[in-house]
Design a protein around this motif. Structure first.
Motif, PDB file in Angstrom:
ATOM      1  N   PHE A 279       6.166   6.597 -54.616  1.00 57.21           N
ATOM      2  CA  PHE A 279       5.688   4.674 -53.945  1.00 57.21           C
ATOM      3  C   PHE A 279       5.461   3.895 -54.333  1.00 57.21           C
ATOM      4  O   PHE A 279       3.910   3.823 -55.076  1.00 57.21           O
ATOM      5  N   ASP A 280       6.008   2.735 -54.412  1.00 58.16           N
ATOM      6  CA  ASP A 280       5.626   1.567 -55.261  1.00 58.16           C
ATOM      7  C   ASP A 280       5.763   0.360 -54.061  1.00 58.16           C
ATOM      8  O   ASP A 280       6.428   0.386 -53.270  1.00 58.16           O
ATOM      9  N   ALA A 281       4.440   0.294 -54.703  1.00 57.05           N
ATOM     10  CA  ALA A 281       3.778  -1.185 -53.785  1.00 57.05           C
ATOM     11  C   ALA A 281       4.280  -2.763 -54.246  1.00 57.05           C
ATOM     12  O   ALA A 281       4.361  -3.917 -53.463  1.00 57.05           O
ATOM     13  N   THR A 282       5.362  -2.861 -55.482  1.00 57.51           N
ATOM     14  CA  THR A 282       5.517  -4.003 -55.869  1.00 57.51           C
ATOM     15  C   THR A 282       6.015  -4.772 -55.384  1.00 57.51           C
ATOM     16  O   THR A 282       6.875  -4.082 -54.024  1.00 57.51           O
ATOM     17  N   GLY A 283       6.474  -5.561 -54.972  1.00 53.28           N
ATOM     18  CA  GLY A 283       7.021  -6.575 -54.090  1.00 53.28           C
ATOM     19  C   GLY A 283       6.834  -7.013 -53.049  1.00 53.28           C
ATOM     20  O   GLY A 283       7.521  -7.380 -52.075  1.00 53.28           O
ATOM     21  N   GLY A 284       5.441  -6.448 -52.217  1.00 48.23           N
ATOM     22  CA  GLY A 284       4.878  -6.959 -50.987  1.00 48.23           C
ATOM     23  C   GLY A 284       5.513  -5.803 -50.120  1.00 48.23           C
ATOM     24  O   GLY A 284       4.883  -5.917 -49.117  1.00 48.23           O
ATOM     25  N   GLN A 285       5.848  -4.886 -50.378  1.00 43.53           N
ATOM     26  CA  GLN A 285       5.818  -3.618 -49.807  1.00 43.53           C
ATOM     27  C   GLN A 285       5.559  -2.424 -50.198  1.00 43.53           C
ATOM     28  O   GLN A 285       6.470  -1.998 -51.466  1.00 43.53           O
ATOM     29  N   TRP A 286       5.860  -1.011 -49.689  1.00 43.43           N
ATOM     30  CA  TRP A 286       5.954   0.422 -49.756  1.00 43.43           C
ATOM     31  C   TRP A 286       7.661   0.092 -49.905  1.00 43.43           C
ATOM     32  O   TRP A 286       7.705   0.921 -48.649  1.00 43.43           O
ATOM     33  N   SER A 287       7.720   0.723 -51.058  1.00 40.35           N
ATOM     34  CA  SER A 287       9.108   1.629 -51.684  1.00 40.35           C
ATOM     35  C   SER A 287       8.795   2.993 -51.780  1.00 40.35           C
ATOM     36  O   SER A 287       8.526   3.769 -52.672  1.00 40.35           O
ATOM     37  N   ARG A 288       9.859   3.798 -51.354  1.00 36.85           N
ATOM     38  CA  ARG A 288       9.940   5.344 -51.899  1.00 36.85           C
ATOM     39  C   ARG A 288      10.636   5.342 -53.309  1.00 36.85           C
ATOM     40  O   ARG A 288      12.004   5.457 -53.129  1.00 36.85           O
ATOM     41  N   GLU A 289      10.282   5.433 -54.387  1.00 40.63           N
ATOM     42  CA  GLU A 289      11.354   6.214 -55.474  1.00 40.63           C
ATOM     43  C   GLU A 289      11.930   7.109 -55.515  1.00 40.63           C
ATOM     44  O   GLU A 289      11.097   8.365 -54.686  1.00 40.63           O
TER      45      GLU A 289
END
Length: 318
Positions: A279-289
């Motif tokens: 999970f990447d938190a770049t951009g203000g929210q957690w996103s599944r890679e």
């Protein structure tokens, strides 16, 4: 921003010029598609448990005492058998300010200090004649003059303010004696540790610890990123992420994958866990890679590239 003058990923990033600024972290978003992950070839099929960036490149440690280096030609083995040569598994790793020394810890009291420039290895194993399993290490200060903190299954933290030299170690039990999977520092003697009872501990002198939560975690905690007294992120079972702002803990649920490690630098964060979860938190929210591996992932570090390690000698790079 952290006031870290230590061995952390953040100190290394500033040294090699890699950093990213983002907004505050919110909830779970969609899959990230900014850059693709690829699987790197490695000379081991042992589980890799920890990864860090140093001046000479990235380093990963794992089963059988293996230490791998990521150089210009890819991943190569620089050490096999651990600091004692007995093949003790290595679980945790950290680097000094400037990234010149790599410290690693593991089973049966294994502690090693590796000079990434000369290849010299110093064995600091079994401090105070302790041969427990050590899970995590934090070091603060420069090469050869570091404060060393080691957390393990006994629930104790062993620490030396004199570079781990024989006779300079002391120990403290911050909590109930539950295993301590992770420890991280944001200042010379200021940092945080977590245990498997869902408790987070804080210190500002390196020797005394205070529980600061989490009252209703209800999960085992496995990873911690300590950026400041009021900027702490921990991860654990059930896909849970908890962030502390100095006043309260804010939970985020990322699903059912157990999360094993977390790192942040200037707001840019990653956490990794079971089933190839990144999970990447770049951009203000957690996103599944989207990753090319379904292996259980155990460690993450950010430098000239993002490196994730896990079971079966898995290394993912972005």
């Amino acid at each position: 921003m952290s006031d870290r003058t230590t061995s952390s990923r953040r100190a290394i990033l500033k040294g090699i010029g890699t950093a990213a600024a983002t907004a505050g972290i919110a909830g779970l978003g969609g899959a990230s598609t900014d850059e693709e992950w690829h699987t790197a070839e490695t000379p081991t099929d042992s589980t890799l448990h920890g990864v860090e960036h140093a001046v000479a490149g990235a380093y990963a440690v794992g089963g059988g005492g293996v230490v791998l280096e990521r150089g210009a030609e890819g991943w190569t083995k620089v050490l096999d058998g651990g600091p004692t040569g007995n093949g003790n598994d290595l679980y945790g790793t950290a680097v000094t300010d400037g990234g010149k020394r790599l410290w690693f810890v593991g089973s049966s009291g294994a502690i090693g200090e590796y000079d990434v420039e000369t290849g010299n290895l110093d064995d600091h194993s079994a401090p105070m004649d302790v041969t427990n399993n050590f899970n995590s290490v934090a070091v603060t200060g420069t090469a050869g003059d570091a404060n060393v903190y080691v957390a393990g299954d006994s629930g104790k933290i062993y620490y030396s303010f004199e570079n781990g030299e024989t006779g300079t170690w002391d120990d403290v039990t911050p909590g109930s004696g539950a295993a301590l999977p992770a420890i991280d520092f944001h200042g010379v003697r200021s940092g945080h540790a977590v245990d498997t009872n869902g408790t987070v501990f804080a210190t500002d002198d390196g020797g005394t610890w205070e529980a600061i939560g989490i009252g209703d975690a209800n999960v085992n905690l496995y990873g911690v990123d300590s950026d400041a007294a009021d900027d702490v992120t921990v991860v654990g079972g059930g896909g849970m992420v908890f962030r502390h702002d100095g006043a309260q803990w804010t939970p985020t649920d990322l699903g059912d994958k157990s999360l094993r490690d977390v790192t942040f630098d200037d707001g840019d964060g990653y956490t990794v866990g079971g089933g190839g979860a990144v999970f990447d938190a770049t951009g203000g929210q957690w996103s599944r890679e989207q990753t090319p591996s379904g292996e259980n992932l155990t460690g993450v570090s950010v430098g000239d590239r993002v490196v994730v390690v896990g079971a079966g000698g898995t290394v993912l790079e972005q």
